[in-house]
Scaffold this motif. Structure first.
Motif, PDB file in Angstrom:
ATOM      1  N   ASP A  68      -0.885   3.595  14.539  1.00  0.00           N
ATOM      2  CA  ASP A  68      -1.827   2.987  13.604  1.00  0.00           C
ATOM      3  C   ASP A  68      -1.134   2.906  12.246  1.00  0.00           C
ATOM      4  O   ASP A  68      -0.606   3.920  11.748  1.00  0.00           O
ATOM      5  CB  ASP A  68      -3.097   3.829  13.474  1.00  0.00           C
ATOM      6  CG  ASP A  68      -3.907   3.879  14.763  1.00  0.00           C
ATOM      7  OD1 ASP A  68      -3.659   3.049  15.655  1.00  0.00           O
ATOM      8  OD2 ASP A  68      -4.780   4.755  14.867  1.00  0.00           O
ATOM      9  N   TYR A  69      -1.129   1.720  11.636  1.00  0.00           N
ATOM     10  CA  TYR A  69      -0.487   1.582  10.327  1.00  0.00           C
ATOM     11  C   TYR A  69      -1.069   0.371   9.595  1.00  0.00           C
ATOM     12  O   TYR A  69      -1.624  -0.554  10.200  1.00  0.00           O
ATOM     13  CB  TYR A  69       1.032   1.440  10.449  1.00  0.00           C
ATOM     14  CG  TYR A  69       1.502   0.389  11.418  1.00  0.00           C
ATOM     15  CD1 TYR A  69       1.671  -0.947  11.039  1.00  0.00           C
ATOM     16  CD2 TYR A  69       1.802   0.726  12.736  1.00  0.00           C
ATOM     17  CE1 TYR A  69       2.113  -1.901  11.935  1.00  0.00           C
ATOM     18  CE2 TYR A  69       2.243  -0.218  13.643  1.00  0.00           C
ATOM     19  CZ  TYR A  69       2.407  -1.526  13.233  1.00  0.00           C
ATOM     20  OH  TYR A  69       2.840  -2.471  14.136  1.00  0.00           O
ATOM     21  N   SER A  70      -0.947   0.408   8.288  1.00  0.00           N
ATOM     22  CA  SER A  70      -1.342  -0.721   7.443  1.00  0.00           C
ATOM     23  C   SER A  70      -0.430  -0.745   6.237  1.00  0.00           C
ATOM     24  O   SER A  70       0.065   0.297   5.786  1.00  0.00           O
ATOM     25  CB  SER A  70      -2.807  -0.608   7.006  1.00  0.00           C
ATOM     26  OG  SER A  70      -2.989   0.500   6.140  1.00  0.00           O
ATOM     27  N   VAL A  87      -2.483  -4.908   9.285  1.00  0.00           N
ATOM     28  CA  VAL A  87      -3.251  -3.758   9.766  1.00  0.00           C
ATOM     29  C   VAL A  87      -3.078  -3.723  11.274  1.00  0.00           C
ATOM     30  O   VAL A  87      -3.300  -4.729  11.955  1.00  0.00           O
ATOM     31  CB  VAL A  87      -4.748  -3.866   9.409  1.00  0.00           C
ATOM     32  CG1 VAL A  87      -5.494  -2.638   9.931  1.00  0.00           C
ATOM     33  CG2 VAL A  87      -4.943  -4.027   7.912  1.00  0.00           C
ATOM     34  N   LEU A  89      -3.957  -1.286  14.733  1.00  0.00           N
ATOM     35  CA  LEU A  89      -4.656  -0.129  15.297  1.00  0.00           C
ATOM     36  C   LEU A  89      -4.595  -0.190  16.822  1.00  0.00           C
ATOM     37  O   LEU A  89      -4.596  -1.270  17.413  1.00  0.00           O
ATOM     38  CB  LEU A  89      -6.120  -0.109  14.864  1.00  0.00           C
ATOM     39  CG  LEU A  89      -6.418   0.309  13.422  1.00  0.00           C
ATOM     40  CD1 LEU A  89      -7.880   0.018  13.100  1.00  0.00           C
ATOM     41  CD2 LEU A  89      -6.129   1.778  13.221  1.00  0.00           C
ATOM     42  N   GLN A 215       0.853   2.833   5.047  1.00  0.00           N
ATOM     43  CA  GLN A 215       0.119   4.014   5.483  1.00  0.00           C
ATOM     44  C   GLN A 215       0.234   4.101   6.995  1.00  0.00           C
ATOM     45  O   GLN A 215       0.125   3.084   7.693  1.00  0.00           O
ATOM     46  CB  GLN A 215      -1.354   3.934   5.079  1.00  0.00           C
ATOM     47  CG  GLN A 215      -1.621   4.165   3.604  1.00  0.00           C
ATOM     48  CD  GLN A 215      -3.112   4.255   3.307  1.00  0.00           C
ATOM     49  OE1 GLN A 215      -3.920   3.615   3.965  1.00  0.00           O
ATOM     50  NE2 GLN A 215      -3.479   5.061   2.316  1.00  0.00           N
ATOM     51  N   LYS A 219      -5.425   7.456   8.386  1.00  0.00           N
ATOM     52  CA  LYS A 219      -5.944   6.884   7.148  1.00  0.00           C
ATOM     53  C   LYS A 219      -6.232   5.390   7.287  1.00  0.00           C
ATOM     54  O   LYS A 219      -6.847   4.777   6.414  1.00  0.00           O
ATOM     55  CB  LYS A 219      -4.954   7.105   5.993  1.00  0.00           C
ATOM     56  CG  LYS A 219      -4.798   8.568   5.586  1.00  0.00           C
ATOM     57  CD  LYS A 219      -3.853   8.700   4.407  1.00  0.00           C
ATOM     58  CE  LYS A 219      -3.709  10.163   3.982  1.00  0.00           C
ATOM     59  NZ  LYS A 219      -2.783  10.304   2.816  1.00  0.00           N
ATOM     60  N   VAL A 220      -5.784   4.797   8.390  1.00  0.00           N
ATOM     61  CA  VAL A 220      -5.998   3.370   8.621  1.00  0.00           C
ATOM     62  C   VAL A 220      -7.385   3.182   9.225  1.00  0.00           C
ATOM     63  O   VAL A 220      -7.678   3.687  10.308  1.00  0.00           O
ATOM     64  CB  VAL A 220      -4.922   2.793   9.554  1.00  0.00           C
ATOM     65  CG1 VAL A 220      -5.139   1.301   9.760  1.00  0.00           C
ATOM     66  CG2 VAL A 220      -3.523   3.065   8.991  1.00  0.00           C
ATOM     67  N   GLN A 224     -10.622  -2.535   8.310  1.00  0.00           N
ATOM     68  CA  GLN A 224      -9.602  -3.399   7.729  1.00  0.00           C
ATOM     69  C   GLN A 224      -9.200  -4.531   8.664  1.00  0.00           C
ATOM     70  O   GLN A 224      -8.494  -5.464   8.253  1.00  0.00           O
ATOM     71  CB  GLN A 224      -8.358  -2.576   7.367  1.00  0.00           C
ATOM     72  CG  GLN A 224      -8.605  -1.502   6.328  1.00  0.00           C
ATOM     73  CD  GLN A 224      -7.354  -0.699   6.035  1.00  0.00           C
ATOM     74  OE1 GLN A 224      -6.328  -1.237   5.616  1.00  0.00           O
ATOM     75  NE2 GLN A 224      -7.412   0.601   6.290  1.00  0.00           N
TER      76      GLN A 224
END
Length: 350
Positions: A68-70, A87, A89, A215, A219-220, A224
């Motif tokens: 998971d990242y953004s 974004v 996920l 991130q 925290k993602v 979003q």
């Protein structure tokens, strides 16, 4: 590596996008070069004896798909810089991704596993592709098994720092003139690709893509992923593709050493024409070959010609009653050789 291009700058800035996502959906001729790449790792490849090059690259690919990242990344080519927000996920339904282009005409890409929606707000249009196309920070195309045969692997000493995160620097040096080199910076904690540079034969940077903010982890937020546009009343266009065998249809297309075909399809393109597309890859670089009919009453009688923008090279040639266009983030001579040495031998009765 795959890149996308956008609007007028696509003719073209646009891999690839790639390998950044900055092409307009309606410029599908160019966008398709990367969008049609197949999943990078088959079960058979995963069971093969581990090669240190493939192990490192597989970690990068797995991180792009499973984490998971953004963040915001920027694609730079000469004096042109284009930024996108991503974004990504993974949940019980698989991969979900949203890419919003922050410069130029507004665009969004919404992906759920193999299905990607490209949103074109000024036309109130949604273009749907049901075929996987990995983009930055993913890296590989095809199975990638021949990468060690075509690139030398070099791990640089020391660490670099991108978007506030430490990363290891990996160089992939081509063994011949049919491909570019790459310098990659992978996060030391997660193996996520933070920066990728395309290098010419002298080691100079042709173009690059890099996170400026990032991130990773819980925290993602899933919120979003929601589009900023209400597309309920927009027109939906789904591209239709049918398998095609170009060799059986009389086309003799030479592949550069180390490249293998991953896609051969027929698809509608500009002005309603049916266009055949071949995608070949060495695992990192991708080349698309488009074949469309020449129509004297509709086509400008252009001579064979080349276009070069950063790492992207395009060469167009007329072969009989067809136009052949070869394009990819490869040296200009590579696409020129394909176009100039392709032969068309019509089948009997055609």
């Amino acid at each position: 590596m795959a890149v996308h291009f956008s609007g007028n700058s696509a003719t073209r800035l646009r891999r690839h996008a790639g390998r950044a996502q900055i092409w307009a959906c309606q410029a599908m001729l160019l966008a398709a070069a990367c969008a049609l790449a197949q999943p990078a790792w088959s079960a058979e490849a995963a069971k093969a004896a581990p090669d240190p090059v493939l192990v490192a690259l597989r970690k990068i690919q797995d991180a792009a798909r499973k984490l998971d990242y953004s963040g915001v990344y920027t694609y730079q080519q000469g004096g042109i810089m284009l930024s996108s927000r991503i974004v990504h996920l993974v949940d019980g339904t698989g991969e979900r991704e949203r890419i919003e282009m922050l410069d130029g005409p507004p665009r969004e890409y919404l992906r759920h596993n193999e299905t990607t929606q490209c949103l074109v707000p000024e036309k109130k249009l949604v273009v749907i592709e049901r075929r996987r196309g990995d983009r930055f920070p993913a890296l590989l195309l095809g199975e990638g098994k021949t990468i060690p045969e075509n690139y030398q692997f070099k791990l640089q000493a020391g660490l670099s720092r991108i978007a506030g995160r430490e990363c290891s620097i990996i160089e992939l040096i081509p063994k011949d003139a049919h491909r570019y080199g790459y310098r990659l910076c992978a996060d030391t904690k997660t193996s996520l690709l933070l920066k990728a540079q395309t290098l010419n034969q002298h080691g100079g940077v042709i173009d690059q893509i890099s996170f400026s903010s990032l991130q990773v982890g819980d925290k993602v937020a899933s919120g979003q992923l929601a589009s900023s546009w209400n597309i309920q009343d927009w027109k939906v266009l789904e591209t239709t593709m049918a398998p095609v065998d170009l060799a059986k249809n009389g086309w003799r297309i030479p592949f550069p050493p180390g490249y293998q075909p991953v896609t051969q399809v027929s698809r509608p393109m500009k002005r309603g024409r049916q266009v055949s597309q071949l995608v070949i890859t060495d695992g990192l670089a991708a080349i698309s070959v488009f074949i469309e009919p020449y129509e004297a009453d509709r086509d400008t009688p252009l001579a064979n010609g080349a276009v070069s923008t950063g790492a992207m090279n395009i060469f167009r040639a007329r072969i009989g009653d067809h136009w052949l266009t070869a394009l990819g983030e490869v040296p200009a001579e590579t696409v020129r050789d394909i176009a100039e040495h392709t032969e068309y031998v019509p089948l009997a009765g055609h």
